[in-house]
Design a protein around this motif. Structure first.
Motif, mmCIF file in Angstrom:
data_model
loop_
_atom_site.group_PDB
_atom_site.id
_atom_site.type_symbol
_atom_site.label_atom_id
_atom_site.label_comp_id
_atom_site.label_asym_id
_atom_site.label_seq_id
_atom_site.Cartn_x
_atom_site.Cartn_y
_atom_site.Cartn_z
ATOM 1 N N SER A 136 -22.485 5.934 71.349
ATOM 2 C CA SER A 136 -21.178 6.006 70.691
ATOM 3 C C SER A 136 -21.197 7.057 69.591
ATOM 4 N N PRO A 137 -20.119 7.845 69.484
ATOM 5 C CA PRO A 137 -20.078 8.896 68.460
ATOM 6 C C PRO A 137 -20.228 8.366 67.041
ATOM 7 N N ILE A 138 -19.652 7.193 66.768
ATOM 8 C CA ILE A 138 -19.704 6.704 65.380
ATOM 9 C C ILE A 138 -21.132 6.305 64.999
ATOM 10 N N ILE A 195 -20.011 -1.535 64.781
ATOM 11 C CA ILE A 195 -20.353 -0.285 65.500
ATOM 12 C C ILE A 195 -21.337 -0.545 66.643
ATOM 13 N N TYR A 245 -15.971 -0.475 69.222
ATOM 14 C CA TYR A 245 -15.426 0.331 68.126
ATOM 15 C C TYR A 245 -16.192 1.658 68.068
ATOM 16 N N PRO A 246 -15.806 2.619 68.898
ATOM 17 C CA PRO A 246 -16.607 3.843 69.034
ATOM 18 C C PRO A 246 -16.253 4.972 68.063
ATOM 19 N N SER A 247 -15.134 4.843 67.333
ATOM 20 C CA SER A 247 -14.706 5.962 66.482
ATOM 21 C C SER A 247 -14.465 5.485 65.060
ATOM 22 N N GLN A 248 -14.387 6.438 64.146
ATOM 23 C CA GLN A 248 -14.105 6.119 62.740
ATOM 24 C C GLN A 248 -12.779 5.362 62.617
ATOM 25 N N ASP A 249 -11.746 5.843 63.304
ATOM 26 C CA ASP A 249 -10.432 5.189 63.212
ATOM 27 C C ASP A 249 -10.478 3.753 63.697
ATOM 28 N N SER A 250 -11.254 3.509 64.750
ATOM 29 C CA SER A 250 -11.281 2.161 65.339
ATOM 30 C C SER A 250 -11.896 1.142 64.377
ATOM 31 N N ASP A 260 -23.919 7.726 66.166
ATOM 32 C CA ASP A 260 -24.628 8.988 65.897
ATOM 33 C C ASP A 260 -24.252 9.532 64.521
ATOM 34 N N GLU A 261 -22.945 9.515 64.253
ATOM 35 C CA GLU A 261 -22.467 10.090 62.988
ATOM 36 C C GLU A 261 -23.023 9.318 61.783
#
Ligand SMILES: [Zn+2]
Length: 246
Positions: A47-49, A91, A102-107, A51-52
């Motif tokens: 998931s991108p979040i 996350i 919940y894969p993104s910052q917004d989610s 990693d970030e």
């Protein structure tokens, strides 16, 4: 008195109430910080979040261990005990096919995933028997609407006992005008003054969560200024007390 602060993540109670917790333990109260979503994932979804955040925290896959150690240090500075519950941070949570919920910052700050419609009930059932009857429970208002903060508040509301609530720091800094939306009309606000020693302990307890600071502040001076300004405006840390009908 025996206080239990519910902290969705490792840093929330220290960020929001560190100064007050220090004042309470300093006068002989027993305080325990319970981190709800402190579980360590067995597997990590892609998931991108993740990693970030793991990059931003400088932790890689050691994130949970690192944050747990930071919390233990922070609690020690506040003379509080800690309890880490085994639920996963949102996350890391996945559906039955292993897809991240919940894969993104917004989610992270939106609506609960439908997959978790019954999660607050399950949390309530798990948490209720752990709370000693005489304990004063302090729960986040969920200002900022982080998923895990919302779930913590929902769970404690379902338990239906007298509860204290705190304003989620630093989300409160940007959402000050909205605070009334998070407070029920019959709740009673109580503001506790924080001494200079309490303030210094608060700052140290937040600095102990060092992997988290870059998410909120450019440097420690800016962080300290925010806390100092917050105390000047509010003349202390406020808790809101609900009166349960149960
Ligand atoms: Zn949090």
């Amino acid at each position: 008195m025996n206080w239990i602060y519910l902290s969705p993540h490792f840093d929330d109670a220290a960020l929001s109430c560190g100064g007050l917790i220090w004042e309470q333990t300093h006068t002989g109260d027993e305080v325990s910080l319970w981190t709800i979503f402190a579980g360590k994932p067995v597997q990590y979804p892609r998931s991108p979040i993740i990693d970030e955040l793991h990059t931003r925290w400088g932790s890689g896959l050691q994130a949970t261990d690192m944050r747990m150690n930071e919390d233990i240090q922070s609690c020690r500075l506040l003379h509080a005990s800690y309890h880490h519950l085994n639920w996963l941070d949102c996350i890391y949570r996945v559906d039955h096919q292993g897809a991240p919920l919940y894969p993104s910052q917004d989610s992270l700050f939106g609506k609960l995933n439908e997959y978790e419609a019954a999660f607050a009930d399950i949390l309530a059932q798990e948490i209720e028997p752990l709370i000693p009857p005489q304990a004063q429970v302090v729960c986040p208002l969920a200002i900022g609407n982080h998923i895990d903060h919302q779930l913590t508040r929902q769970a404690i509301t379902k338990i239906g006992r007298d509860t204290w609530f705190y304003a989620d720091f630093p989300y409160i800094l940007k959402n000050q005008a909205e605070i009334s939306n998070y407070i029920e009309k019959d709740w009673i606000a109580e503001t506790y003054p924080i001494s200079e020693s309490g303030f210094q302990a608060w700052i140290r307890s937040v600095l102990a969560h060092r992997s988290q600071l870059s998410s909120f502040w450019k440097n420690t001076q800016k962080m300290e200024n925010d806390f100092r300004q917050f105390l000047q405006i509010h003349q202390g840390i406020t808790l809101w007390h609900s009166h349960s009908i149960h």
